[in-house]
Write a protein that holds these residues in place. Structure first.
Motif: not given
Length: 145
Positions: A17-30, A69-82
């Motif tokens: 759910a965190v990933v889903e919410a963050v994906a929405s926010l990142a798409k809205l704000t870049g 990270v794959a989920r976020l990048r699949g949405e076109g979001i710049t993402a990295d992970g650790e």
């Protein structure tokens, strides 16, 4: 609004759910997203001899981050992970320190999922983050049936 988001994932439905919410926010704000999973450890033993033991396998920790990270990048979001490591009692401090080091302006976390005795023994990471973070904290709950 948000430029750098730190998304804490744990492999549970709340982490998803965190990933889903963050994906929405990142798409809205870049915003850029840094996904983090802290592989928890606990101290086993007594006063004379003790050992720090990881609670989960490193392959599992890496899989949790890679999927997010794959989920976020699949949405076109710049993402990295650790994957970081730390004692259960230090998880909130590790997250807030990492957010500071990255220059994050939002930390997204799921709620604690311990209850009863476990809730007393394991500190709430989300509560700890909210208490000490220098930036906004987004608490994301999963829809549970």
């Amino acid at each position: 609004m948000y430029k750098k988001i730190l998304a804490a994932v744990d492999g549970t439905s709340h982490g998803a759910a965190v990933v889903e919410a963050v994906a929405s926010l990142a798409k809205l704000t870049g915003a850029e997203v840094q996904v983090i999973h802290i592989r928890p450890s606990q101290v086993i033993g007594g006063a004379i001899a003790s050992t720090v033991v990881p609670v989960e396998e490193s392959d599992e920790s890496r899989r949790v981050v890679d999927e997010a990270v794959a989920r976020l990048r699949g949405e076109g979001i710049t993402a990295d992970g650790e994957v970081d490591e730390g004692l259960r009692e230090e998880l909130a401090a590790i997250l807030t320190e990492r957010a500071d080091a990255l220059g994050s302006d939002l930390i997204a976390v799921g709620p604690g999922h311990y209850s009863g005795i476990s809730g007393l023994l394991h500190p709430s990471v989300s509560r700890g983050v909210a208490k000490v973070a220098h930036v906004s904290v987004l608490l994301v709950r999963a829809d549970e049936a």
